[in-house]
Write a protein that holds these residues in place. Structure first.
Motif, short mmCIF file in Angstrom:
data_model
loop_
_atom_site.label_atom_id
_atom_site.label_comp_id
_atom_site.label_asym_id
_atom_site.label_seq_id
_atom_site.Cartn_x
_atom_site.Cartn_y
_atom_site.Cartn_z
N LEU A 19 -4.22 -20.95 -43.44
CA LEU A 19 -4.10 -19.65 -44.11
C LEU A 19 -2.67 -19.14 -44.05
O LEU A 19 -2.16 -18.56 -45.02
CB LEU A 19 -5.04 -18.64 -43.46
N THR A 20 -2.01 -19.32 -42.91
CA THR A 20 -0.63 -18.87 -42.76
C THR A 20 0.27 -19.57 -43.77
O THR A 20 1.10 -18.92 -44.44
CB THR A 20 -0.14 -19.16 -41.33
N LEU A 21 0.11 -20.88 -43.90
CA LEU A 21 0.92 -21.64 -44.85
C LEU A 21 0.63 -21.21 -46.29
O LEU A 21 1.54 -21.02 -47.10
CB LEU A 21 0.64 -23.13 -44.68
N LYS A 22 -0.65 -21.01 -46.61
CA LYS A 22 -1.02 -20.61 -47.96
C LYS A 22 -0.56 -19.19 -48.28
O LYS A 22 -0.19 -18.90 -49.43
CB LYS A 22 -2.53 -20.74 -48.15
N ALA A 50 -0.49 -32.70 -43.52
CA ALA A 50 -1.85 -33.23 -43.65
C ALA A 50 -2.57 -32.65 -44.86
O ALA A 50 -3.39 -33.35 -45.49
CB ALA A 50 -2.64 -32.92 -42.37
N LEU A 51 -2.28 -31.40 -45.20
CA LEU A 51 -2.98 -30.73 -46.31
C LEU A 51 -2.20 -30.79 -47.62
O LEU A 51 -2.65 -30.25 -48.63
CB LEU A 51 -3.28 -29.27 -45.94
N GLY A 52 -1.03 -31.42 -47.58
CA GLY A 52 -0.23 -31.51 -48.80
C GLY A 52 0.31 -30.18 -49.27
O GLY A 52 0.45 -29.97 -50.48
N LEU A 53 0.63 -29.29 -48.34
CA LEU A 53 1.15 -27.98 -48.69
C LEU A 53 2.67 -28.01 -48.62
O LEU A 53 3.26 -28.32 -47.57
CB LEU A 53 0.60 -26.92 -47.73
N ASP A 54 3.31 -27.70 -49.71
CA ASP A 54 4.77 -27.74 -49.78
C ASP A 54 5.35 -26.42 -49.28
O ASP A 54 5.76 -25.55 -50.06
CB ASP A 54 5.21 -28.02 -51.22
N GLY A 312 -8.55 -28.25 -46.54
CA GLY A 312 -7.70 -27.68 -47.58
C GLY A 312 -8.37 -26.69 -48.49
O GLY A 312 -7.81 -26.33 -49.53
N VAL A 313 -9.57 -26.20 -48.11
CA VAL A 313 -10.33 -25.32 -49.00
C VAL A 313 -10.37 -23.88 -48.51
O VAL A 313 -11.02 -23.03 -49.13
CB VAL A 313 -11.76 -25.85 -49.19
N ALA A 314 -9.72 -23.57 -47.40
CA ALA A 314 -9.77 -22.21 -46.85
C ALA A 314 -9.11 -21.22 -47.81
O ALA A 314 -8.04 -21.49 -48.36
CB ALA A 314 -9.08 -22.17 -45.49
N ASP A 315 -9.76 -20.06 -47.99
CA ASP A 315 -9.29 -19.03 -48.91
C ASP A 315 -8.42 -18.03 -48.14
O ASP A 315 -8.89 -17.38 -47.22
CB ASP A 315 -10.49 -18.31 -49.52
N PRO A 316 -7.15 -17.89 -48.51
CA PRO A 316 -6.25 -16.99 -47.77
C PRO A 316 -6.34 -15.53 -48.19
O PRO A 316 -5.57 -14.70 -47.70
CB PRO A 316 -4.87 -17.55 -48.10
N THR A 317 -7.28 -15.18 -49.08
CA THR A 317 -7.28 -13.82 -49.64
C THR A 317 -7.37 -12.75 -48.57
O THR A 317 -6.63 -11.75 -48.61
CB THR A 317 -8.45 -13.66 -50.63
#
Length: 331
Positions: A19-22, A50-54, A312-317
């Motif tokens: 969530l922090t990254l997103k 691991a989650l492919g987050l840039d 990779g499906v956690a919602d950061p809203t």
């Protein structure tokens, strides 16, 4: 204020790091204020990979967070190693989880951050490592006393644009709620809520609506006397102290749109009376706000979600809304 927010890591095996990254990745689209994570930079880098987050990560000190926020996630290191296996919480990570909370509060105390935003923790994991507090909120109350002196009674408020609620009794068996629901508890809770809605939300005279404990608010005693013997006298005490307190009202008619327009916050005797309506109306957008502290703390209104960690499906809203609200409360 231009100070950044301090964001804790939460349980590193849960969805907090994701969530922090997103949230940082959404900083421009969501118009987020600057924040820094109090975490292990190496662990966040592993999660991002691991989650492919840039999301670039830069180790920094709080004073440098704003300088890098536009291009990278600023991370103030814990100085404590973190394992953080997805979905597999470890007691060995408990010291890092606790230390992140302590350091975030310390950064507010020393003027390096404007508020604390906490990612979810797992109390059972902390208990296994000897954590002595009932939960996150109580620990924050102890930290407030440690740094500011005095005593504090934190009050949990769940907030969304369309509704704010406060459960007067919280994490106790339902059968115990009538015994715990005292006149003094209702008055103390109402005073804390009214004070912080004025101080933090800038409401001149907050409108507090109290629900009854029993169906139909007791039906004049036919369905229970708590409304007559406990709640109504407490509300009279609050009104005598200049607080706009109405009730007790039937809980089943308090939460439709026309009713919500008549008050700023609903206070309910039991946990589920308060949380069911806000989670129905704003499940993904609700924010947990701790009132009664000398600093601002917000949190997403959900748990660690170990079952989806690493997918990779956690919602950061909810975290994004918590960050926005912390900034609003310290504006």
């Amino acid at each position: 204020m231009t100070l950044p927010l301090a964001l804790t890591q939460g349980d590193p095996s849960g969805i907090g790091p994701e969530l922090t990254l997103k949230a940082h990745a959404a900083r421009d689209a969501a118009a987020l204020p600057p924040f820094f994570a109090v975490a292990d930079p190496a662990h966040l880098a592993r999660v991002a990979q691991a989650l492919g987050l840039d999301v670039p990560i830069v180790e920094t000190v709080p004073a440098g967070a704003e300088k890098v926020f536009a291009r990278a996630l600023p991370v103030v290191p814990l100085g404590v190693p973190v394992r953080g296996d997805f979905g597999a919480p470890q007691a060995e990570d408990a010291p890092a989880t606790v230390r992140s909370i302590e350091l975030a509060v310390e950064r507010v105390v020393d003027g390096a951050a404007r508020a604390v935003v906490t990612n979810p923790i797992a109390k059972s994991v902390l208990y296994a490592a000897g954590f002595a507090h009932p939960g996150h909120t109580e620990f924050l109350g102890e930290l407030a006393a440690r740094h500011y002196g005095g005593t504090y009674r934190p009050v949990m408020m769940l907030w969304a644009e369309e509704l704010a609620v406060v459960p007067i009794t919280i994490h106790i068996p339902l059968a115990e709620a009538p015994r715990r629901l005292t006149r003094a508890l209702i008055v103390e809770t109402g005073e804390i809520v009214a004070r912080d809605l004025t101080r933090r939300f800038h409401l001149t005279r907050p409108r507090l609506a109290f629900s009854g404990l029993n169906p139909h608010a007791g039906e004049d005693g036919a369905l229970g006397r708590e409304e007559i013997d406990v709640i109504a006298p407490a509300l009279a005490d609050l009104r005598a102290r200049g607080i706009d307190a109405v009730g007790p009202l039937p809980a089943d008619t308090m939460f439709h749109s026309a009713a919500r327009a008549t008050y700023d916050v609903a206070l309910c005797p039991t946990h589920d009376q308060a949380l069911i309506p806000i989670k129905t109306l704003a499940f993904d957008r609700g924010v947990n706000v701790t009132l009664g502290l000398p600093f601002v703390r917000t949190s997403p209104d959900h748990g660690t979600a170990f079952d989806i960690a690493g997918k990779g499906v956690a919602d950061p809203t909810s975290l994004i809304e918590a960050i926005k609200l912390a900034a609003r409360m310290t504006a």
